[in-house]
Enzyme design. Structure first.
Site, short mmCIF file in Angstrom:
data_model
loop_
_atom_site.label_atom_id
_atom_site.label_comp_id
_atom_site.label_asym_id
_atom_site.label_seq_id
_atom_site.Cartn_x
_atom_site.Cartn_y
_atom_site.Cartn_z
N PHE A 43 -58.54 19.43 0.53
CA PHE A 43 -58.39 19.78 -0.89
C PHE A 43 -57.21 19.06 -1.53
O PHE A 43 -57.37 18.26 -2.46
CB PHE A 43 -58.25 21.30 -0.99
CG PHE A 43 -57.72 21.82 -2.30
CD1 PHE A 43 -58.21 21.35 -3.52
CD2 PHE A 43 -56.72 22.79 -2.32
CE1 PHE A 43 -57.72 21.83 -4.72
CE2 PHE A 43 -56.23 23.28 -3.51
CZ PHE A 43 -56.73 22.79 -4.72
N LEU A 95 -50.17 16.19 5.72
CA LEU A 95 -50.80 17.38 5.14
C LEU A 95 -51.67 18.13 6.14
O LEU A 95 -52.00 19.29 5.91
CB LEU A 95 -51.68 16.99 3.94
CG LEU A 95 -51.07 16.18 2.80
CD1 LEU A 95 -52.11 15.98 1.70
CD2 LEU A 95 -49.85 16.87 2.23
N TYR A 145 -49.13 31.88 10.12
CA TYR A 145 -49.16 30.64 9.35
C TYR A 145 -47.76 30.28 8.87
O TYR A 145 -47.31 29.13 9.00
CB TYR A 145 -50.11 30.79 8.16
CG TYR A 145 -50.04 29.66 7.17
CD1 TYR A 145 -50.30 28.35 7.56
CD2 TYR A 145 -49.71 29.89 5.83
CE1 TYR A 145 -50.23 27.30 6.65
CE2 TYR A 145 -49.64 28.85 4.92
CZ TYR A 145 -49.90 27.57 5.34
OH TYR A 145 -49.83 26.52 4.44
#
Length: 340
Positions: free
Chosen positions: A11, A72, A176
């Site tokens: 994304f 990323l 996370y």
């Protein structure tokens, strides 16, 4: 500049790729096309190398001739349960370690790392008596009773939200978040050992065209939009008053490219629009953009979620000359009409 872009088929990655190439950079994309992110046919991307950052041979090959890396590639989202922990640690932390070791072998000394505002945990709250304080984790009993505002750790009174600077204490509250902070620590260690340069970009809540939909790890904007497109009122957790900073993906991409030119050393940058909004406001704005049913405030909660996290992005503006360009309402209208 020749840039290796990991996660460049994702994304945010596709927008960073467009911004890099629009700026005249030569870009190689390394992406594993992991199934929990990429569904359907494989994307057609010029310069795409299908490979995992945990594969040292694939990384060594992709790094040939590179001047810099924009990293990323990661497993994102809060997670479903503790069974996700090995994947967060493996994909994010082990993968970053493999990449950094390969950069040292290749003599590539400039890194832009995609971090996240989740490293701050609950960030900073303001107590009327004790000033700015660091909230502790919210107790499940309080959440179940509908007491959502984090209390002052000194006197127990509810705290008012406050902006968080890059120098605030770091306090990851879920797997996370812990993996993103570990990435920052690994990158800083690499920089000290090699003389390399790291810009760690702590992205806020990113939205825009290409937003991943209908996955267990989707963000709140995607969850709301998926419901609205089915004619279902979006369910807003707690009382809807959780504050976030929703920043458009093209603004994030521009910040990421700007960070390639930061002054050196190890530097963290918050990347947000600068305008905090509640999750309830986001749901209502999306409902208006789609013409769907009004949101329903559920009172539900998730352990590991933070109440408020909105950070000060003035360092990025001052040092790299970046400023967000996409208006919130226009950005949501674009997302709503994107047909994802």
């Amino acid at each position: 500049m020749r840039v290796l872009l990991t996660g460049g088929a994702g994304f945010i990655g596709t927008h960073v790729l467009a911004a890099l190439r629009g700026g005249g950079h030569d870009v190689v994309v390394l992406d594993s096309l992991r199934a929990d992110v990429h569904r359907g046919p494989a994307p057609v991307i010029d310069g795409l190398v299908v490979g995992d950052v945990r594969d040292a041979a694939a990384v060594d090959s992709a790094l040939r001739g590179a001047d810099a890396v924009v990293h990323l590639a990661a497993k994102v989202g809060l997670g479903v349960d503790v069974q996700d922990l090995p994947d967060y640690a493996g994909s994010n932390d082990h993968g970053t370690a493999i990449l950094l070791a390969a950069m040292a072998r290749a003599g590539v000394a400039r890194l832009v790392l995609a971090s996240s505002m989740v490293v701050y945990g609950e960030g900073v709250g303001h107590c009327g008596t004790h000033g700015d304080v660091r909230p502790g984790p919210r107790a499940e009993a309080a959440l179940a009773a509908g007491e959502f505002e984090p209390p002052c750790p000194v006197c127990g009174e509810a705290l008012a939200p406050a902006l968080v600077s890059e120098d605030a204490p770091l306090d990851p509250r879920n797997g996370y978040a812990a993996s993103k902070l570990a990435q920052e620590h690994l990158a800083a260690s690499w920089a000290r050992a090699t003389g390399g340069s790291v810009a760690a970009l702590r992205y806020h809540n990113v939205y825009g065209p290409g937003l991943p939909m209908n996955t267990p790890y989707a963000g709140v904007a995607a969850i709301f939009l998926s419901a609205l497109r089915q004619g279902i009122a979006p369910r807003v957790n707690e009382d809807g008053g959780m504050r976030r900073d929703f920043v458009h993906v093209r603004d994030v991409a521009a910040a990421t490219v700007a960070a390639l030119h930061h002054g050196g050393g190890v530097r963290a940058y918050n990347v947000g629009s600068g305008t905090p909004r509640t999750v309830g406001e986001l749901a209502a704005a999306l409902a208006d953009a789609v013409g769907g049913p009004a949101p329903m405030v559920s009172g539900d909660y998730r352990l590991g979620d933070v109440r408020h996290i909105t950070a000060d992005s003035s360092r990025l503006r001052a040092e790299l000359g970046w400023a967000p360009q996409v208006d919130f309402a226009a950005g949501l209208a674009e997302l709503a009409g994107s047909g994802q």
